[in-house]
Design a protein around this motif. Structure first.
Motif, mmCIF file in Angstrom:
data_model
loop_
_atom_site.group_PDB
_atom_site.id
_atom_site.type_symbol
_atom_site.label_atom_id
_atom_site.label_comp_id
_atom_site.label_asym_id
_atom_site.label_seq_id
_atom_site.Cartn_x
_atom_site.Cartn_y
_atom_site.Cartn_z
ATOM 1 N N ASP A 200 0.831 -1.206 0.000
ATOM 2 C CA ASP A 200 0.000 0.000 0.000
ATOM 3 C C ASP A 200 0.866 1.255 0.000
ATOM 4 O O ASP A 200 0.554 2.232 -0.693
ATOM 5 C CB ASP A 200 -0.926 0.009 1.220
ATOM 6 C CG ASP A 200 -2.027 -1.042 1.122
ATOM 7 O OD1 ASP A 200 -2.260 -1.558 0.000
ATOM 8 O OD2 ASP A 200 -2.642 -1.353 2.162
ATOM 9 N N SER A 201 1.952 1.225 0.759
ATOM 10 C CA SER A 201 2.821 2.405 0.822
ATOM 11 C C SER A 201 3.517 2.654 -0.514
ATOM 12 O O SER A 201 3.721 3.805 -0.913
ATOM 13 C CB SER A 201 3.862 2.246 1.941
ATOM 14 O OG SER A 201 4.705 1.129 1.690
ATOM 15 N N GLU A 204 0.940 4.263 -2.788
ATOM 16 C CA GLU A 204 0.764 5.672 -2.402
ATOM 17 C C GLU A 204 1.925 6.522 -2.886
ATOM 18 O O GLU A 204 1.725 7.647 -3.379
ATOM 19 C CB GLU A 204 0.625 5.779 -0.880
ATOM 20 C CG GLU A 204 -0.688 5.210 -0.346
ATOM 21 C CD GLU A 204 -0.706 5.137 1.170
ATOM 22 O OE1 GLU A 204 0.255 5.635 1.810
ATOM 23 O OE2 GLU A 204 -1.676 4.579 1.722
ATOM 24 N N ARG A 205 3.127 6.001 -2.762
ATOM 25 C CA ARG A 205 4.301 6.741 -3.218
ATOM 26 C C ARG A 205 4.270 6.909 -4.736
ATOM 27 O O ARG A 205 4.618 7.969 -5.267
ATOM 28 C CB ARG A 205 5.580 6.023 -2.786
ATOM 29 C CG ARG A 205 6.857 6.783 -3.117
ATOM 30 C CD ARG A 205 8.078 6.214 -2.406
ATOM 31 N NE ARG A 205 8.379 4.850 -2.793
ATOM 32 C CZ ARG A 205 8.190 3.796 -2.003
ATOM 33 N NH1 ARG A 205 7.673 3.946 -0.786
ATOM 34 N NH2 ARG A 205 8.501 2.582 -2.427
ATOM 35 N N ARG A 208 1.937 9.674 -5.802
ATOM 36 C CA ARG A 208 2.454 11.024 -5.542
ATOM 37 C C ARG A 208 3.228 11.586 -6.723
ATOM 38 O O ARG A 208 3.358 12.803 -6.867
ATOM 39 C CB ARG A 208 3.344 11.024 -4.287
ATOM 40 C CG ARG A 208 2.584 10.925 -2.983
ATOM 41 C CD ARG A 208 3.417 11.420 -1.820
ATOM 42 N NE ARG A 208 4.589 10.592 -1.578
ATOM 43 C CZ ARG A 208 4.612 9.531 -0.783
ATOM 44 N NH1 ARG A 208 3.502 9.160 -0.152
ATOM 45 N NH2 ARG A 208 5.719 8.839 -0.605
ATOM 46 N N ARG A 214 -3.784 10.018 -9.467
ATOM 47 C CA ARG A 214 -4.436 8.703 -9.396
ATOM 48 C C ARG A 214 -3.805 7.779 -10.422
ATOM 49 O O ARG A 214 -3.052 8.208 -11.299
ATOM 50 C CB ARG A 214 -5.936 8.819 -9.676
ATOM 51 C CG ARG A 214 -6.262 9.327 -11.085
ATOM 52 C CD ARG A 214 -7.754 9.334 -11.352
ATOM 53 N NE ARG A 214 -8.106 9.880 -12.652
ATOM 54 C CZ ARG A 214 -8.116 9.190 -13.786
ATOM 55 N NH1 ARG A 214 -7.773 7.900 -13.787
ATOM 56 N NH2 ARG A 214 -8.454 9.758 -14.931
#
Length: 252
Positions: A200-201, A204-205, A208, A214
């Motif tokens: 998940d991280s 997310e990265r 960014r 998205r």
């Protein structure tokens, strides 16, 4: 509007993800679609059944695009059923979380061969045999990745294969003009099964770095492919169309 009405279009790796979305999009535009798949029989059969129920002319063909005999046999079936071909979407790609997550020093040449045989060799073989049925010209769309332009520390065999596809597209466009157009879509981070290879991280990265904030959707790729297949792009060949939400803004 039916921009592909009656045209026969083959999509490789079409049982799920981006290929599935492309198959659905070309059918919506009136095309007669050939759904190629290798191992996802259940998904392919469900897709063919559903599209046929909607009134579409659809044919499913199992073939491994990395095997010349499979590809040759697939196009014999296409000829027997349709006689000719208008479009090819070379979408099939090799998916492996194990290879994707290997660092450079962990890779073997066998890892490269696994990916290149499907992505690059498969693109070449399907065009080689498919072009024989494109007697009245048509449009070929290949699928590449922005990692072929940027480089990466992960998925190295993939980006090498995709870089080859971009180069192959340009050569095909020159060789097959003016009768047949050849372009490639160069994809950024599209929300398909490979996202499950990331934490998940990590996702997310990744987001960014995408100006649109998205991941892309398979349907957004499919709309671009329909454009490139159709006469709306009749003066376009040899190009790499980037679909990435701005992720690769500084690539060139």
């Amino acid at each position: 509007m039916s921009r592909l009405r009656g045209k026969v279009v083959l999509i490789t790796g079409a049982s799920r993800g981006i290929g599935r979305a492309i198959a659905e999009a070309v059918v919506a535009e009136g095309a007669r679609a050939i759904i190629n798949y290798r191992s996802s029989s259940r998904e392919a059969e469900e897709l063919v059944r559903r599209l046929k129920e909607s009134g579409a002319d659809v044919l499913g063909i199992r073939a491994d695009v990395s095997r010349e005999e499979d590809v040759e046999s697939m196009f014999r079936v296409v000829e027997e059923n349709y006689g000719e071909l208008y479009g090819i979407v070379n979408n099939a790609g090799h998916g492996s979380a194990i290879i994707w997550n290997k660092g450079f020093n962990e890779l073997t040449w066998g890892d490269f061969e696994e990916v290149i045989n499907v992505d690059l060799k498969g693109t070449f073989l399907c065009t080689k045999f498919g072009i024989r049925l494109m007697r009245n010209g048509g449009s070929i769309i290949n699928v590449a990745s922005i990692s072929a332009k940027t480089g990466d520390t992960m998925g190295i065999p993939y980006l090498v294969a995709k870089a080859g596809i971009i180069a192959l597209t340009k050569s095909m466009a020159l060789a097959l003009a003016p009768k047949t157009r050849v372009n490639t879509v160069v994809l950024g981070s599209i929300k398909t099964g490979w996202i499950n290879w990331l934490s998940d991280s990590e996702v997310e990265r990744l987001i960014r770095y995408i100006p649109m904030g998205r991941l892309g959707l398979p349907e957004e790729v499919a709309r671009a492919v329909v454009f490139l297949l159709s006469d709306d792009s009749s003066f376009m060949t040899g190009h790499a169309i980037v679909i990435d939400g701005g992720e690769c803004t500084a690539c060139d």
